[in-house]
Write a protein that holds these residues in place. Structure first.
Motif, short mmCIF file in Angstrom:
data_model
loop_
_atom_site.label_atom_id
_atom_site.label_comp_id
_atom_site.label_asym_id
_atom_site.label_seq_id
_atom_site.Cartn_x
_atom_site.Cartn_y
_atom_site.Cartn_z
N ASP A 168 0.58 -1.20 -0.02
CA ASP A 168 0.18 0.02 0.17
C ASP A 168 0.76 1.26 -0.13
OD1 ASP A 168 -2.33 -1.65 -0.02
OD2 ASP A 168 -2.85 -1.40 2.23
N ARG A 169 2.18 1.24 0.47
CA ARG A 169 2.92 2.36 0.42
C ARG A 169 4.14 2.32 -0.36
NH1 ARG A 169 -0.11 6.14 2.28
NH2 ARG A 169 1.77 7.20 2.97
N ASP A 170 4.12 2.98 -1.45
CA ASP A 170 5.37 2.92 -2.57
C ASP A 170 6.40 3.36 -1.75
OD1 ASP A 170 3.42 1.93 -4.32
OD2 ASP A 170 2.85 3.90 -5.22
N ALA A 171 6.38 4.25 -0.97
CA ALA A 171 7.69 4.99 -0.45
C ALA A 171 8.37 3.78 0.43
CB ALA A 171 7.48 6.32 0.48
N LEU A 172 7.66 3.01 1.07
CA LEU A 172 8.26 2.16 1.84
C LEU A 172 9.11 1.02 0.98
CD1 LEU A 172 6.04 1.37 5.01
CD2 LEU A 172 8.11 2.67 4.91
N THR A 173 8.32 0.72 -0.20
CA THR A 173 9.13 -0.33 -1.20
C THR A 173 10.14 0.22 -1.75
OG1 THR A 173 6.59 -1.18 -1.71
CG2 THR A 173 8.26 -1.47 -3.16
N ALA A 174 10.27 1.67 -1.93
CA ALA A 174 11.28 2.41 -2.84
C ALA A 174 12.42 2.33 -1.83
CB ALA A 174 10.91 3.57 -3.11
N LEU A 175 12.12 2.70 -0.50
CA LEU A 175 13.31 2.66 0.70
C LEU A 175 14.20 1.18 0.57
CD1 LEU A 175 14.58 3.70 3.17
CD2 LEU A 175 12.54 2.87 4.63
N LEU A 176 13.11 0.07 0.51
CA LEU A 176 13.90 -1.20 0.63
C LEU A 176 14.82 -1.59 -0.66
CD1 LEU A 176 11.28 -3.44 2.07
CD2 LEU A 176 13.31 -2.72 3.13
N ALA A 177 14.32 -0.75 -1.72
CA ALA A 177 14.91 -0.84 -3.08
C ALA A 177 16.32 -0.09 -3.08
CB ALA A 177 14.09 -0.63 -4.16
N GLY A 178 16.32 0.96 -2.13
CA GLY A 178 17.57 1.98 -2.22
C GLY A 178 17.45 2.77 -3.29
N GLY A 179 18.62 3.51 -3.56
CA GLY A 179 18.68 4.61 -4.47
C GLY A 179 20.04 4.88 -4.79
N ILE A 180 20.36 5.94 -5.51
CA ILE A 180 21.65 6.09 -6.10
C ILE A 180 22.65 6.35 -5.13
CG2 ILE A 180 23.16 7.92 -7.23
CD1 ILE A 180 20.64 8.74 -8.97
N ASP A 181 22.17 7.21 -3.76
CA ASP A 181 23.14 7.23 -2.78
C ASP A 181 22.89 6.34 -1.41
OD1 ASP A 181 24.68 9.62 -3.75
OD2 ASP A 181 22.79 10.61 -3.69
N ARG A 182 21.93 5.27 -1.75
CA ARG A 182 21.73 4.60 -0.53
C ARG A 182 21.63 3.14 -1.03
NH1 ARG A 182 16.86 4.69 0.33
NH2 ARG A 182 16.13 5.97 -1.42
N PRO A 183 22.28 2.13 -0.37
CA PRO A 183 21.97 0.76 -0.34
C PRO A 183 20.64 0.28 -0.23
CG PRO A 183 22.93 0.88 1.70
CD PRO A 183 22.78 2.63 1.07
N GLY A 184 20.45 -0.82 -0.88
CA GLY A 184 18.91 -1.43 -0.83
C GLY A 184 19.19 -3.02 -0.87
N LEU A 185 17.99 -3.42 -1.07
CA LEU A 185 17.85 -4.78 -0.96
C LEU A 185 17.36 -5.30 -2.29
CD1 LEU A 185 15.77 -5.31 2.42
CD2 LEU A 185 18.03 -6.15 1.99
#
Length: 233
Positions: A189-206
């Motif tokens: 239900d929360r795209d932001a939480l899914t994106a958090l786990l996926a990481g980003g350019i400056d952040r590691p993810g899963l």
């Protein structure tokens, strides 16, 4: 839990998506604490002795006490704490509706195993946050100070009635299944939480392999908690 990577907070919070995800995470934890307070206070009515009633009421008060720091942090991030909690009420309330304990022993197992599984999940996510947010999340889901009372009470109940072990083992497995359903619903239900786990350019993810390892750790820790209670997972 994986080693915590170092994430630069100013860089991370420059990303609006990261800020939104942190607000979501703190919101779900805060509402979870409020819900835990309500449930533990209600379960205290099932306590067989005044000592047990006070112990569970004290656990409830500790859950409520943690909410203020979460509210303050959400406000610092420019969001309304109550608006941040609102999207998670339905999923968390539904989980508790589906897992209402039938008696004192089931309530204790839920407080230890059910809440423990959720808290382990939040600790896993915290490993991918900036240092300050990570520390706040970890401190907010710390329930180890209550462990000894619950473990002792459940073991005493099983010793008094060995037949109870089978029913509580089944209850523990049900709690895990319901908790996983709740976690999946919240993430979906929360795209932001899914994106958090996926990481980003400056952040590691899963990636998928890391997610698999995370759920293995959650399952293993669940089994350890069940064993601590004297139950089969």
């Amino acid at each position: 839990m994986p080693a915590s990577p170092e994430i630069d907070a100013p860089v991370a919070f420059a990303d609006p998506a990261y800020r939104e995800a942190v607000v979501d995470l703190l919101g779900v934890i805060a509402y979870g604490e409020i819900s835990a307070f309500e449930r533990l206070a209600e379960d205290a009515k099932l306590a067989p002795t005044l000592e047990d009633k006070l112990a569970l009421a004290s656990m409830a008060a500790a859950e409520l006490h943690k909410v203020q720091a979460l509210r303050d942090r959400i406000t610092e991030l420019g969001a309304d704490p109550f608006a941040a909690m609102a999207p998670f009420r339905s999923a968390i309330d539904l989980f508790h509706a589906h897992t209402a304990p039938a008696d004192w022993s089931e309530g204790l197992v839920k407080a230890y195993v059910g809440d423990g599984l959720a808290n382990d999940f939040y600790r896993e996510i915290a490993a991918y946050l900036d240092h300050d947010t990570r520390d706040l999340v970890v401190s907010s889901v710390d329930t180890e100070s209550n462990s000894a009372f619950v473990v002792e009470a459940v073991r005493e109940a099983i010793a008094a009635d060995p037949r109870l072990a089978g029913r509580l083992a089944l209850w523990g497995r049900r709690l895990m299944g319901e908790a996983l359903i709740q976690a999946q619903q919240v993430a979906a239900d929360r795209d932001a939480l899914t994106a958090l786990l996926a990481g980003g350019i400056d952040r590691p993810g899963l990636d998928l392999a890391a997610i698999g390892r995370m759920f293995t750790r959650l399952t293993d820790r669940h089994g350890e908690r069940m064993a601590e209670l004297g139950l089969a997972s």
